[in-house]
Design an enzyme around this catalytic site. Structure first.
Site, PDB file in Angstrom:
ATOM      1  N   SER A 108       0.832  -1.204   0.000  1.00  0.00           N
ATOM      2  CA  SER A 108       0.000   0.000   0.000  1.00  0.00           C
ATOM      3  C   SER A 108       0.864   1.249   0.000  1.00  0.00           C
ATOM      4  O   SER A 108       0.517   2.255  -0.626  1.00  0.00           O
ATOM      5  CB  SER A 108      -0.940  -0.012   1.207  1.00  0.00           C
ATOM      6  OG  SER A 108      -0.230  -0.191   2.413  1.00  0.00           O
ATOM      7  N   ASN A 109       2.009   1.205   0.680  1.00  0.00           N
ATOM      8  CA  ASN A 109       2.932   2.339   0.643  1.00  0.00           C
ATOM      9  C   ASN A 109       3.556   2.512  -0.727  1.00  0.00           C
ATOM     10  O   ASN A 109       3.976   3.602  -1.089  1.00  0.00           O
ATOM     11  CB  ASN A 109       4.033   2.156   1.689  1.00  0.00           C
ATOM     12  CG  ASN A 109       3.552   2.461   3.089  1.00  0.00           C
ATOM     13  OD1 ASN A 109       3.547   3.601   3.518  1.00  0.00           O
ATOM     14  ND2 ASN A 109       3.123   1.440   3.813  1.00  0.00           N
ATOM     15  N   LYS A 234       2.293 -11.254   7.835  1.00  0.00           N
ATOM     16  CA  LYS A 234       2.309  -9.863   8.288  1.00  0.00           C
ATOM     17  C   LYS A 234       0.945  -9.580   8.889  1.00  0.00           C
ATOM     18  O   LYS A 234      -0.083  -9.693   8.206  1.00  0.00           O
ATOM     19  CB  LYS A 234       2.585  -8.899   7.137  1.00  0.00           C
ATOM     20  CG  LYS A 234       2.482  -7.429   7.554  1.00  0.00           C
ATOM     21  CD  LYS A 234       2.662  -6.478   6.381  1.00  0.00           C
ATOM     22  CE  LYS A 234       2.507  -5.029   6.855  1.00  0.00           C
ATOM     23  NZ  LYS A 234       2.658  -4.049   5.747  1.00  0.00           N
TER      24      LYS A 234
END
Length: 377
Positions: A108-109, A234
């Site tokens: 997403s980053n 994660k």
């Protein structure tokens, strides 16, 4: 940056750590666009996407070990929004020199949802080549490979391997979640099929905020962890009880390798609960805040591991405050913070908005104490 629930959302054995046990002899190119990595006539090409993919160091065994992993940013030209490969390479090397354990592209980053298949490959290959050329060929790259269909997810995994990726970070599909089979049967089948076909090992990505609230239980994660090509998770859900159960259960799994590294790497998905995850048995973090302050994230974990718990707690307070700024601003705020404090970062791709001057000042100030700590390390 992955928001928490209280934030506004803007089968072979493994020989030397986790590595490619499922490596087909001839992985076909499945790229869907006309651009291939390193095309000289492409506006996206540069020196970082050249013949270096043919070098032995492009594909080698890079074990997963405990530590700080960073989901890197994708940078764009301010006017054209074309990918800025020089900034991508510079940023990757900056993080590596700070001492992080590994990098992740296409998260997403990294604005993966804004990139074509060809651009994703190019970002990953640029990152791999930049690391190799700077002396960090040992550093693993995790590549976001989630998609809504099993077929495209496998395609992303194959393209990630071709581009120099070492591990695939995979979200569960969610668009048709109301039609899924009961008892998570569809999710189990999805991950097992992807793991069976992927040339690189899979890391499960549990991020309910990105998949319509779909939240994998510790039972499901541990069931999937038995697959020889699923090697970690994660947890961006922020559930440290779940993290504890997964970490404890993973230690009881049959041996996948004899390298001394964790059988199943359990990573917190945000820097604001780094210490909590370590207490619960986790192995580190995969957190976007490390784009701003990699040394502070590393030092927090080092202090705890050295038994200097009170010092670690003091540093965790500063990290958590900085992370709150990052969580509230998302990728737009993190890029703004990079630009304000490090002189690069730029803007996200449309349709994400560009920050107003007031927002830029607010986010820069929100990162101030964290950046001062970073500069002191």
């Amino acid at each position: 940056m992955s928001p928490h629930n209280d934030a506004p959302s803007p089968t072979d054995s493994f020989g030397a750590g986790f590595h490619r046990s499922f490596r087909p002899s001839g992985v076909p190119s499945l790229i869907t666009g006309h651009l291939t990595v390193g095309e000289a006539d492409s506006p996206l090409s540069c020196s970082y996407s050249s013949n270096s993919m043919d070098e032995p160091a492009f594909h080698m065994t890079r074990p997963l070990v405990p530590g700080v992993y960073v989901p890197t940013m994708c940078f764009f030209d301010e006017e054209t929004e074309e990918i800025d490969l020089d900034s991508i390479a510079h940023h990757a090397v900056r993080l590596a020199r700070a001492g992080v354990t590994g990098l992740a592209t296409q998260g997403s980053n990294g604005e993966a949802v804004h990139l074509t298949h060809a651009e994703r490959r190019l970002v990953t290959s640029t990152t791999r080549t930049a690391l190799n050329q700077a002396g960090f060929s040992h550093m693993p790259i995790i590549v976001g490979c989630g998609a809504q269909s099993t077929r495209e997810t496998i395609q992303y995994c194959r393209e990630a391997w071709e581009a120099g990726g070492d591990y695939a970070l995979v979200l569960p599909p969610s668009y048709y979640a109301p039609l899924f089979a009961p008892s998570s049967e569809t999710i189990l089948k999805f991950f097992n099929m992807v793991a069976d076909s992927s040339p690189i090992p899979i890391i499960i990505y549990n991020f309910p905020g990105a998949v319509g609230g779909l939240d994998l239980s510790s039972d499901i994660i541990l069931q999937l962890a038995r697959h020889p090509n699923i090697v970690g998770v994660k947890l961006t859900c922020g559930n440290t009880g779940k993290l504890n159960r997964v970490a404890a259960g993973a230690r009881k799994l049959p041996q996948k390798h004899n390298s001394g590294n964790p059988q199943f790497l359990v990573l917190a998905g945000s820097a604001d609960f780094s210490l909590q995850s370590l207490v619960a048995g986790g192995h580190g973090i995969l957190a976007g805040l490390a784009n701003i302050a990699p040394k502070a994230c590393i030092k927090t974990i080092e202090l705890y591991n050295e038994g200097r718990v009170e010092e670690a707690q003091d540093m965790q307070e500063i990290v958590a405050e900085g992370d709150w700024t990052a969580i509230q601003g998302g990728v737009v705020g993190v890029k703004s913070g990079l630009l304000g404090w490090m002189g690069y970062g730029g803007f996200a791709r449309s349709p994400l908005p560009r920050p107003t001057p007031e927002q830029a000042r607010k986010w820069k100030e929100g990162f101030r104490e964290l950046v001062m700590l970073e500069k002191s390390l």
